[in-house]
Scaffold this motif. Sequence first.
Motif, mmCIF file in Angstrom:
data_model
loop_
_atom_site.group_PDB
_atom_site.id
_atom_site.type_symbol
_atom_site.label_atom_id
_atom_site.label_comp_id
_atom_site.label_asym_id
_atom_site.label_seq_id
_atom_site.Cartn_x
_atom_site.Cartn_y
_atom_site.Cartn_z
ATOM 1 N N VAL A 45 -8.924 -8.189 7.710
ATOM 2 C CA VAL A 45 -7.536 -8.146 8.149
ATOM 3 C C VAL A 45 -7.402 -7.078 9.226
ATOM 4 O O VAL A 45 -7.965 -5.988 9.088
ATOM 5 C CB VAL A 45 -6.591 -7.866 6.949
ATOM 6 C CG1 VAL A 45 -6.978 -6.590 6.222
ATOM 7 C CG2 VAL A 45 -5.145 -7.828 7.358
ATOM 8 N N ASP A 46 -6.694 -7.386 10.298
ATOM 9 C CA ASP A 46 -6.409 -6.398 11.331
ATOM 10 C C ASP A 46 -5.325 -5.487 10.767
ATOM 11 O O ASP A 46 -4.149 -5.701 10.979
ATOM 12 C CB ASP A 46 -5.944 -7.102 12.605
ATOM 13 C CG ASP A 46 -5.618 -6.123 13.719
ATOM 14 O OD1 ASP A 46 -6.116 -4.976 13.674
ATOM 15 O OD2 ASP A 46 -4.843 -6.499 14.615
ATOM 16 N N HIS A 47 -5.719 -4.461 10.000
ATOM 17 C CA HIS A 47 -4.794 -3.721 9.148
ATOM 18 C C HIS A 47 -4.008 -2.631 9.863
ATOM 19 O O HIS A 47 -2.874 -2.341 9.502
ATOM 20 C CB HIS A 47 -5.518 -3.141 7.930
ATOM 21 C CG HIS A 47 -6.722 -2.345 8.265
ATOM 22 N ND1 HIS A 47 -6.654 -1.061 8.730
ATOM 23 C CD2 HIS A 47 -8.046 -2.668 8.189
ATOM 24 C CE1 HIS A 47 -7.884 -0.610 8.929
ATOM 25 N NE2 HIS A 47 -8.747 -1.566 8.616
ATOM 26 N N GLY A 48 -4.574 -1.947 10.820
ATOM 27 C CA GLY A 48 -3.859 -0.886 11.517
ATOM 28 C C GLY A 48 -3.701 0.405 10.738
ATOM 29 O O GLY A 48 -2.955 1.292 11.152
ATOM 30 N N LEU A 49 -4.378 0.537 9.606
ATOM 31 C CA LEU A 49 -4.278 1.753 8.798
ATOM 32 C C LEU A 49 -5.206 2.844 9.343
ATOM 33 O O LEU A 49 -6.350 2.569 9.687
ATOM 34 C CB LEU A 49 -4.640 1.464 7.338
ATOM 35 C CG LEU A 49 -3.624 0.656 6.564
ATOM 36 C CD1 LEU A 49 -4.212 0.179 5.228
ATOM 37 C CD2 LEU A 49 -2.365 1.467 6.315
ATOM 38 N N PRO A 50 -4.734 4.096 9.389
ATOM 39 C CA PRO A 50 -5.574 5.180 9.885
ATOM 40 C C PRO A 50 -6.588 5.684 8.857
ATOM 41 O O PRO A 50 -7.516 6.408 9.193
ATOM 42 C CB PRO A 50 -4.571 6.279 10.226
ATOM 43 C CG PRO A 50 -3.432 6.034 9.293
ATOM 44 C CD PRO A 50 -3.372 4.547 9.093
ATOM 45 N N GLY A 51 -6.397 5.347 7.593
ATOM 46 C CA GLY A 51 -7.292 5.803 6.529
ATOM 47 C C GLY A 51 -6.932 5.115 5.227
ATOM 48 O O GLY A 51 -6.072 4.229 5.192
ATOM 49 N N ASP A 52 -7.594 5.508 4.144
ATOM 50 C CA ASP A 52 -7.354 4.916 2.834
ATOM 51 C C ASP A 52 -5.877 5.020 2.485
ATOM 52 O O ASP A 52 -5.252 6.065 2.721
ATOM 53 C CB ASP A 52 -8.207 5.613 1.775
ATOM 54 C CG ASP A 52 -9.700 5.516 2.091
ATOM 55 O OD1 ASP A 52 -10.073 4.771 3.019
ATOM 56 O OD2 ASP A 52 -10.487 6.182 1.412
ATOM 57 N N TRP A 53 -5.317 3.936 1.876
ATOM 58 C CA TRP A 53 -3.868 3.896 1.711
ATOM 59 C C TRP A 53 -3.486 2.878 0.642
ATOM 60 O O TRP A 53 -4.194 1.899 0.427
ATOM 61 C CB TRP A 53 -3.225 3.526 3.050
ATOM 62 C CG TRP A 53 -1.786 3.871 3.134
ATOM 63 C CD1 TRP A 53 -0.751 2.989 3.125
ATOM 64 C CD2 TRP A 53 -1.203 5.167 3.220
ATOM 65 N NE1 TRP A 53 0.446 3.668 3.214
ATOM 66 C CE2 TRP A 53 0.182 5.015 3.279
ATOM 67 C CE3 TRP A 53 -1.736 6.453 3.253
ATOM 68 C CZ2 TRP A 53 1.060 6.089 3.354
ATOM 69 C CZ3 TRP A 53 -0.866 7.521 3.334
ATOM 70 C CH2 TRP A 53 0.511 7.336 3.393
ATOM 71 N N PRO A 54 -2.337 3.071 -0.026
ATOM 72 C CA PRO A 54 -1.856 2.071 -0.990
ATOM 73 C C PRO A 54 -1.358 0.813 -0.264
ATOM 74 O O PRO A 54 -0.630 0.913 0.728
ATOM 75 C CB PRO A 54 -0.690 2.765 -1.705
ATOM 76 C CG PRO A 54 -0.707 4.187 -1.260
ATOM 77 C CD PRO A 54 -1.504 4.274 -0.013
ATOM 78 N N VAL A 55 -1.772 -0.349 -0.759
ATOM 79 C CA VAL A 55 -1.376 -1.626 -0.153
ATOM 80 C C VAL A 55 -1.056 -2.639 -1.247
ATOM 81 O O VAL A 55 -1.516 -2.523 -2.384
ATOM 82 C CB VAL A 55 -2.487 -2.211 0.754
ATOM 83 C CG1 VAL A 55 -2.849 -1.249 1.873
ATOM 84 C CG2 VAL A 55 -3.729 -2.584 -0.043
ATOM 85 N N TRP A 56 -0.269 -3.630 -0.870
ATOM 86 C CA TRP A 56 -0.038 -4.785 -1.724
ATOM 87 C C TRP A 56 -0.649 -5.991 -1.031
ATOM 88 O O TRP A 56 -0.796 -6.015 0.187
ATOM 89 C CB TRP A 56 1.456 -5.050 -1.911
ATOM 90 C CG TRP A 56 2.179 -4.000 -2.681
ATOM 91 C CD1 TRP A 56 2.350 -3.950 -4.032
ATOM 92 C CD2 TRP A 56 2.873 -2.861 -2.158
ATOM 93 N NE1 TRP A 56 3.090 -2.838 -4.375
ATOM 94 C CE2 TRP A 56 3.428 -2.158 -3.238
ATOM 95 C CE3 TRP A 56 3.081 -2.366 -0.866
ATOM 96 C CZ2 TRP A 56 4.176 -0.999 -3.076
ATOM 97 C CZ3 TRP A 56 3.809 -1.207 -0.693
ATOM 98 C CH2 TRP A 56 4.350 -0.541 -1.797
ATOM 99 N N VAL A 57 -0.989 -6.987 -1.814
ATOM 100 C CA VAL A 57 -1.505 -8.244 -1.287
ATOM 101 C C VAL A 57 -0.686 -9.350 -1.929
ATOM 102 O O VAL A 57 -0.440 -9.328 -3.135
ATOM 103 C CB VAL A 57 -3.008 -8.417 -1.625
ATOM 104 C CG1 VAL A 57 -3.515 -9.765 -1.174
ATOM 105 C CG2 VAL A 57 -3.829 -7.287 -1.008
ATOM 106 N N PRO A 71 8.180 -4.117 -4.001
ATOM 107 C CA PRO A 71 7.715 -2.822 -4.498
ATOM 108 C C PRO A 71 7.635 -2.785 -6.016
ATOM 109 O O PRO A 71 7.433 -1.739 -6.595
ATOM 110 C CB PRO A 71 8.797 -1.874 -3.989
ATOM 111 C CG PRO A 71 10.054 -2.668 -4.097
ATOM 112 C CD PRO A 71 9.636 -4.097 -3.796
ATOM 113 N N THR A 72 7.822 -3.940 -6.676
ATOM 114 C CA THR A 72 7.925 -3.953 -8.136
ATOM 115 C C THR A 72 6.594 -3.806 -8.849
ATOM 116 O O THR A 72 6.563 -3.386 -9.997
ATOM 117 C CB THR A 72 8.606 -5.242 -8.621
ATOM 118 O OG1 THR A 72 7.847 -6.380 -8.155
ATOM 119 C CG2 THR A 72 10.033 -5.337 -8.110
#
Length: 193
Positions: A45-57, A71-72
Amino acid sequence: MTPARLDLTIIQGATLRTVLRIMQPRMVYRPITAIAPSAPVRLTVDHGLPGDWPVWVRGVRGLQALNAEPPTQRPHRAEVIDASTLEINRLSATGQAATGGELVYQPPVDLAGASARMQVRDATGALLLDLSTANGGIAVTGPGTLTLQRSAAETAALTWATGRYDLEVTYADGTVHRYFEGQVTVSPEVTHD
């Protein structure tokens, strides 16, 4: 903006290293182009995150455990492998034919040039603990990431049991935001010299 309610525990006699994430309110949505049938699961995925991070899928077919609705539901902790690959270590896709879906996250707040402070006080207002970027008790350890830190010797010297805190960030332009507040409990040390 209302501060997030986050109660904290300090383990007396143990090194304090608590990571706090500060996220922007807007959501970012990115299409997942491939899911490797591997352990741990890897997303292209072209994620754009600068580092490790919380994500949902969301919307993945063939690996229902990967889906988590923001956000549930609790986010996954994604490790950035490269600009187009994320790894979610708590799940395996071995033997699965997972496809589709989108990555959802709240981008980190830019903390460049910011300072942070946190004070813990008792019910009378007496100062119990003062942590800040100025005294080394808080470090900016990445985009949107603060780390509360104290040595084992410093936490062993704590003589109080509970208090209330808030954590504020001051930006270079002088703007101050309170991001967190709550109760702090010191878990007493039982094993010591």
